[in-house]
Motif scaffolding. Structure first.
Motif, PDB file in Angstrom:
ATOM      1  N   PRO A  91       0.791  -1.300   0.030  1.00 50.06           N
ATOM      2  CA  PRO A  91      -0.112  -0.098  -0.080  1.00 50.06           C
ATOM      3  C   PRO A  91       0.872   1.425  -0.013  1.00 50.06           C
ATOM      4  O   PRO A  91       2.001   1.209   0.731  1.00 50.06           O
ATOM      5  N   THR A  92       0.451   2.046  -0.707  1.00 52.46           N
ATOM      6  CA  THR A  92       1.455   3.295  -1.100  1.00 52.46           C
ATOM      7  C   THR A  92       0.493   4.605  -0.792  1.00 52.46           C
ATOM      8  O   THR A  92      -0.759   4.778  -1.439  1.00 52.46           O
ATOM      9  N   TYR A 141      -2.728  14.003  -3.711  1.00 50.79           N
ATOM     10  CA  TYR A 141      -2.131  13.128  -3.340  1.00 50.79           C
ATOM     11  C   TYR A 141      -2.956  11.639  -3.606  1.00 50.79           C
ATOM     12  O   TYR A 141      -4.338  11.891  -3.854  1.00 50.79           O
ATOM     13  N   SER A 142      -2.539  10.670  -3.920  1.00 47.95           N
ATOM     14  CA  SER A 142      -3.206   9.301  -3.935  1.00 47.95           C
ATOM     15  C   SER A 142      -2.796   8.184  -2.804  1.00 47.95           C
ATOM     16  O   SER A 142      -1.744   8.251  -2.592  1.00 47.95           O
ATOM     17  N   LEU A 143      -3.983   7.704  -2.603  1.00 48.45           N
ATOM     18  CA  LEU A 143      -3.764   6.385  -1.642  1.00 48.45           C
ATOM     19  C   LEU A 143      -4.114   5.259  -2.550  1.00 48.45           C
ATOM     20  O   LEU A 143      -4.959   5.229  -3.164  1.00 48.45           O
ATOM     21  N   TYR A 144      -3.202   4.352  -2.488  1.00 46.60           N
ATOM     22  CA  TYR A 144      -3.438   2.776  -3.297  1.00 46.60           C
ATOM     23  C   TYR A 144      -3.519   1.953  -1.800  1.00 46.60           C
ATOM     24  O   TYR A 144      -2.282   1.609  -1.330  1.00 46.60           O
ATOM     25  N   ALA A 145      -4.451   1.030  -1.815  1.00 49.92           N
ATOM     26  CA  ALA A 145      -4.764   0.362  -0.619  1.00 49.92           C
ATOM     27  C   ALA A 145      -5.443  -0.901  -1.164  1.00 49.92           C
ATOM     28  O   ALA A 145      -6.183  -0.899  -1.939  1.00 49.92           O
ATOM     29  N   ALA A 165     -10.556  21.037   0.009  1.00 48.98           N
ATOM     30  CA  ALA A 165     -10.333  19.919  -0.788  1.00 48.98           C
ATOM     31  C   ALA A 165     -11.274  19.009  -1.426  1.00 48.98           C
ATOM     32  O   ALA A 165     -12.290  19.142  -0.780  1.00 48.98           O
ATOM     33  N   GLY A 166     -11.156  18.376  -2.488  1.00 48.63           N
ATOM     34  CA  GLY A 166     -12.047  17.299  -3.060  1.00 48.63           C
ATOM     35  C   GLY A 166     -11.412  16.175  -3.297  1.00 48.63           C
ATOM     36  O   GLY A 166     -10.399  15.909  -3.617  1.00 48.63           O
ATOM     37  N   ALA A 167     -12.321  14.981  -2.956  1.00 46.41           N
ATOM     38  CA  ALA A 167     -11.724  13.564  -3.127  1.00 46.41           C
ATOM     39  C   ALA A 167     -12.491  12.869  -4.106  1.00 46.41           C
ATOM     40  O   ALA A 167     -13.595  13.337  -4.612  1.00 46.41           O
ATOM     41  N   ALA A 168     -11.916  11.798  -4.721  1.00 40.88           N
ATOM     42  CA  ALA A 168     -12.433  10.872  -5.631  1.00 40.88           C
ATOM     43  C   ALA A 168     -11.812   9.558  -5.351  1.00 40.88           C
ATOM     44  O   ALA A 168     -10.821   9.330  -4.834  1.00 40.88           O
ATOM     45  N   GLN A 169     -12.580   8.556  -5.826  1.00 40.80           N
ATOM     46  CA  GLN A 169     -12.296   7.198  -5.655  1.00 40.80           C
ATOM     47  C   GLN A 169     -12.596   6.247  -6.571  1.00 40.80           C
ATOM     48  O   GLN A 169     -13.608   6.243  -6.975  1.00 40.80           O
ATOM     49  N   LYS A 170     -11.808   4.888  -6.656  1.00 43.21           N
ATOM     50  CA  LYS A 170     -12.118   4.075  -7.747  1.00 43.21           C
ATOM     51  C   LYS A 170     -11.724   2.814  -7.186  1.00 43.21           C
ATOM     52  O   LYS A 170     -10.733   2.629  -6.464  1.00 43.21           O
ATOM     53  N   VAL A 176      -8.227  -0.362  -3.981  1.00 41.69           N
ATOM     54  CA  VAL A 176      -8.906   1.192  -4.061  1.00 41.69           C
ATOM     55  C   VAL A 176      -8.026   2.052  -4.156  1.00 41.69           C
ATOM     56  O   VAL A 176      -7.056   2.069  -3.433  1.00 41.69           O
ATOM     57  N   LEU A 177      -8.339   2.989  -5.021  1.00 38.53           N
ATOM     58  CA  LEU A 177      -7.583   4.023  -5.446  1.00 38.53           C
ATOM     59  C   LEU A 177      -8.415   5.391  -4.833  1.00 38.53           C
ATOM     60  O   LEU A 177      -9.626   5.527  -5.153  1.00 38.53           O
ATOM     61  N   HIS A 178      -7.825   6.387  -4.050  1.00 35.15           N
ATOM     62  CA  HIS A 178      -8.385   7.290  -3.295  1.00 35.15           C
ATOM     63  C   HIS A 178      -7.458   8.611  -3.501  1.00 35.15           C
ATOM     64  O   HIS A 178      -6.444   8.351  -2.946  1.00 35.15           O
TER      65      HIS A 178
END
Length: 349
Positions: free
Chosen positions: A132-133, A188-192, A240-245, A252-254
């Protein structure tokens, strides 16, 4: 089975429970929340005993709420939070500290490459080839990033974008358009793995994945909170605004874009919908900056990023990392085959 859920802006809720013949057995709710009277905790456990293990979090929460003694006071905890913790226990969710988080913070990169890296890194985490990154973006050039389902012509004034040298790219997640100039935003992105958000709805996972940001902003003197569905805001306005896939590979990409100091005049020329949104907020054309992070923190952008990374590292652990040659090679291929292709950028004309 053990499940934990940190209530955004609240406390930790922990549930230990067995499942026997499809029913919850021996539930034990605990945490650092406040609950009065003491008997309320016994009531919560009594309600959970024997419930079908397949109930959704909202239904469990409704049952818990209905079983509380009259006059119960809950601080840092909600009935639905109990339901989420139960679902996370039953679905064997992972916690932040169950993973070895990696940090990628590279030199500035072109907009289309950022789009490709999001897909590549999310796929790599889903396949188990990358831990996870957390990736902090730096931009090499101005851009408008539109959501996966947005209409290109409805969102962007193409002539204005070309006049200002703004590249238009489309990301793989939904949500609204982002106006980017180097140095004016923090992205920024979170990959989990999906196990991190197991037991949560999309809406619940948004706040859960960005709770660390609220903590980091608080340390910088900004009292921020999550505004459903996907905004981080304060009493001085949206930050800020967030998006997710969610990817089929099991990740999950956030990702989040935070406004540091944006040229609102230029943004209004390039974004069609932005004109209406900003006029609704009373931002006159004479006001040329949208600068919530710069104004509310009084800090340089680089220091805000360093403090955010430091907060994440102290909270969950974080090891410095870099992109592998294979990841860069695949990202370049995605740039050529997908993210610069007119068929993708104009997939919704």
């Amino acid at each position: 089975m053990h499940g934990e859920y940190k209530v955004p802006g609240g406390k930790l809720v922990v549930v230990d429970v067995d499942v026997v013949d499809g029913l919850l057995r021996g539930p034990r709710v605990s945490g650092d929340f406040f609950l009065e009277p003491d008997e309320a905790l016994e009531a919560v456990n009594a309600v959970l005993e024997g419930l079908p293990a397949g109930l959704e979090a909202k239904e469990i929460g409704a049952r818990v709420q209905g079983g509380l003694p009259p006059g119960t006071v809950m601080l840092g905890i909600t009935a639905e939070a109990v339901g989420i913790a139960v679902r996370r226990a039953v679905s064997r969710a992972s916690d932040w500290r169950d993973h070895e988080w990696r940090l990628i913070h590279n030199e500035p990169q072109e907009p289309a490459l950022h789009m490709a890296l999001d897909q590549v890194l999310a796929e790599e985490v889903g396949a188990g080839r990358r831990p996870p990154t957390l990736r902090v973006w730096e931009w090499a050039s101005p851009a408008v990033v539109i959501g996966s389902f947005q209409s290109l012509r409805n969102e962007v004034d193409g002539e204005a974008a070309e006049r200002h040298g703004v590249e238009v790219v489309r990301r793989i997640s939904g949500g609204g358009a982002m106006f980017i100039e180097p140095g004016n935003t923090i992205t920024y992105s979170l990959y989990a793995p999906e196990t991190l958000v197991a037991g949560m709805s999309f809406a619940e996972s948004y706040a859960f994945l960005d709770d660390w940001v609220l903590g980091a902003l608080g340390e910088m003197g900004v009292r921020a909170w999550y505004q459903p569905l996907n905004d981080i805001t304060s009493d001085q306005g949206k930050i800020a605004g967030a998006a997710q896939k969610r990817l089929a590979s099991g990740s999950v990409l956030h990702h989040v874009t935070m406004a540091y100091d944006i040229d609102a005049g230029k943004m209004l020329q390039v974004l069609r919908i932005g004109r209406e949104k900003l006029s609704d907020k009373g931002i006159a054309s004479a006001k040329k900056r949208v600068d919530p992070l710069r104004r509310q923190t009084g800090l340089p952008r680089e220091e805000i990023i360093d403090r955010m990374i430091g907060h994440f590292r102290g909270r969950y652990g974080l090891l410095d990392d870099r992109l592998s040659e294979d990841e860069l090679r695949l990202a370049d291929k995605y740039v050529a085959d997908k993210f610069t292709a007119p068929e993708w950028i104009g997939r919704v004309p």
